[in-house]
Write an enzyme that holds these catalytic residues in place. Structure first.
Site, PDB file in Angstrom:
ATOM      1  N   ASP A 178       0.855  -1.196   0.000  1.00  0.00           N
ATOM      2  CA  ASP A 178       0.000   0.000   0.000  1.00  0.00           C
ATOM      3  C   ASP A 178       0.886   1.240   0.000  1.00  0.00           C
ATOM      4  O   ASP A 178       1.745   1.407   0.867  1.00  0.00           O
ATOM      5  CB  ASP A 178      -0.894  -0.004   1.246  1.00  0.00           C
ATOM      6  CG  ASP A 178      -2.033   0.988   1.136  1.00  0.00           C
ATOM      7  OD1 ASP A 178      -1.985   1.849   0.235  1.00  0.00           O
ATOM      8  OD2 ASP A 178      -2.968   0.910   1.955  1.00  0.00           O
ATOM      9  N   ASP A 212      -3.584   2.647  -5.450  1.00  0.00           N
ATOM     10  CA  ASP A 212      -2.399   2.661  -4.574  1.00  0.00           C
ATOM     11  C   ASP A 212      -2.255   1.385  -3.743  1.00  0.00           C
ATOM     12  O   ASP A 212      -1.515   1.353  -2.766  1.00  0.00           O
ATOM     13  CB  ASP A 212      -2.459   3.875  -3.642  1.00  0.00           C
ATOM     14  CG  ASP A 212      -3.703   3.877  -2.767  1.00  0.00           C
ATOM     15  OD1 ASP A 212      -4.592   3.034  -2.986  1.00  0.00           O
ATOM     16  OD2 ASP A 212      -3.793   4.731  -1.862  1.00  0.00           O
ATOM     17  N   GLU A 213      -2.943   0.322  -4.146  1.00  0.00           N
ATOM     18  CA  GLU A 213      -2.962  -0.896  -3.331  1.00  0.00           C
ATOM     19  C   GLU A 213      -2.806  -2.122  -4.225  1.00  0.00           C
ATOM     20  O   GLU A 213      -3.465  -2.247  -5.256  1.00  0.00           O
ATOM     21  CB  GLU A 213      -4.288  -0.943  -2.561  1.00  0.00           C
ATOM     22  CG  GLU A 213      -4.322  -1.929  -1.443  1.00  0.00           C
ATOM     23  CD  GLU A 213      -5.610  -1.803  -0.634  1.00  0.00           C
ATOM     24  OE1 GLU A 213      -5.753  -2.562   0.322  1.00  0.00           O
ATOM     25  OE2 GLU A 213      -6.464  -0.948  -0.960  1.00  0.00           O
TER      26      GLU A 213
END
Length: 404
Positions: free
Chosen positions: A9, A103-104
């Site tokens: 993350d 973003d993960e």
């Protein structure tokens, strides 16, 4: 063979990107999202969190809690570019990965221990991402997606954590039940009312009690609290729907403006359908009034991706929903029941000129942007349109609502 699942993350991703673009923002309280009072905080720096600011809260409230914070509108295109760089690095290093958001990431490293050592391998990949992008990133490593995700959140900011096989329950036990994925504010309040605060309490309860209180979700939460999860790493996301909505800075009763915005939305989403070789069979319109009451209505239609079919249907739904005596705060549309395919020509109604026009307009939009060609009645609608392809297998960029 036991699984080894990595969860990565990017810490405060939007904030980190803005600080790379403008180094003067480092160590300053920063809010990214809608800049007007009706905007929403899409991301906030750690400096603001001590004031009680969190993502998803109204920007007006965030600015009241932290008046010295710098507010930035944010740019989805810029964030996508940085995300793509990270994605390419991960793609080069792991055999199977899932991009669950901008973003993960999840990666399946099962079987790599005998060659590299999964924790060492993940650590080296994390260092490479930080070195080549300048973005802080955290990771968690365990036997499944749920425990790895919780481990990542415990490792933040900009750190890493491995949960050894068999230690999943002891790791989760002392944590707040709110840290289990799927436990939102309402579920958390329900559990609090039952006296449940820690994960350990759920681990000691029979599954049947959780199921009686929360239904099917209770069963899932009980399994996750016990570190049980068999969900696979999925390398591709097939979108089941596409949608867009706009919140107004000032509530409006301007019907011409509302219809123009709906028309622009329909035109843009129809172009996205054609670009992705998709058809829709269900359309919906949503209206939120100034009193926050929200109404939506949907309609089944024959599979299509043509503007001249979708626009009249959307306006028909809008007319049946719209209350002329009420100020409108938000409007939105959604296309669902998506299938792969191209627009089927109507033998009796479609003309060669109309079909050639669609092809010409789509060619111009692909080359110069989705708002390079549009209907005159849609020209008043600002910020509607995107170069992002919603059917490229990646999750959508989630930003605060743009304003008109």
């Amino acid at each position: 063979m036991k699984k080894t699942i990595l969860h990565m993350d990017l810490d405060t991703f939007y904030v980190s990107v803005e600080r790379i673009i403008n180094t003067e923002l480092k160590n300053k309280p920063l809010l990214v999202g809608g800049t007007s009072d009706r905007g929403v905080v899409a991301a906030c720096s750690y400096e603001t969190r001590g004031f009680g600011v969190h993502s998803g809260m109204p920007m007006k409230m965030a600015k009241e809690l932290c008046p010295e914070a710098v507010v930035i509108r944010g740019n989805a295109g810029t964030y996508s570019k940085y995300s793509d760089v990270v994605t390419e690095i991960i793609k080069e290093h792991v055999p199977l990965f899932e991009k669950s958001s901008i973003d993960e990431f999840y990666a399946d490293l099962s079987g790599m221990d005998r060659f590299f050592g999964c924790y060492k391998y993940a650590s080296e990949m994390r260092k490479k991402i930080i070195r080549e992008t300048g973005l802080p990133i955290s990771f968690g490593l365990s036997v499944n997606k749920v425990v790895s995700k919780v481990a990542t959140n415990e490792a933040k900011p900009n750190n890493q954590l491995k949960i050894d096989f068999g230690l999943e329950k002891p790791f989760l036990a002392p944590l707040s039940i709110k840290k289990i994925p799927m436990v939102g504010d309402k579920t958390y309040q329900t559990l609090r009312n039952l006296g449940i605060r820690k994960v350990k309490t759920v681990q000691e309860m029979p599954m049947d009690i959780m199921q009686r209180v929360l239904g099917v979700n209770g069963r899932v939460i009980w399994k996750r609290a016990n570190g049980l999860d068999n969900s696979p790493v999925i390398p591709f996301h097939d979108r089941k729907s596409i949608s867009t909505e706009r919140t107004f800075d000032r509530d409006t009763i301007d019907v011409i403006k509302l219809r123009g915005i709906l028309l622009a939305m329909t035109e843009n989403l129809a172009f996205q359908l054609r670009r992705g070789d998709k058809l829709t069979a269900c359309i919906a319109v949503k209206i939120r009034y100034s009193d926050f009451n929200t109404y939506s209505k949907q309609m089944r239609i024959p599979y299509t991706s043509a503007d001249h079919i979708l626009i009249p249907k959307i306006l028909e739904l809008f007319n049946s929903l719209y209350n002329k005596r009420m100020l409108v705060r938000l409007v939105g549309i959604r296309f669902s029941h998506l299938v792969s395919g191209n627009y089927q020509i109507n033998l009796f109604e479609d003309t060669e000129e109309a079909l050639n026009l669609y092809q010409a307009m789509d060619y111009v939009r692909k080359r110069f942007g989705s708002r390079s060609v549009l209907r005159a009645s849609a020209m008043g609608a600002k910020t509607i349109g995107s170069m992002h392809n919603p059917f490229n297998g990646e999750p959508p960029v989630v930003l605060a609502h743009r304003k008109q």
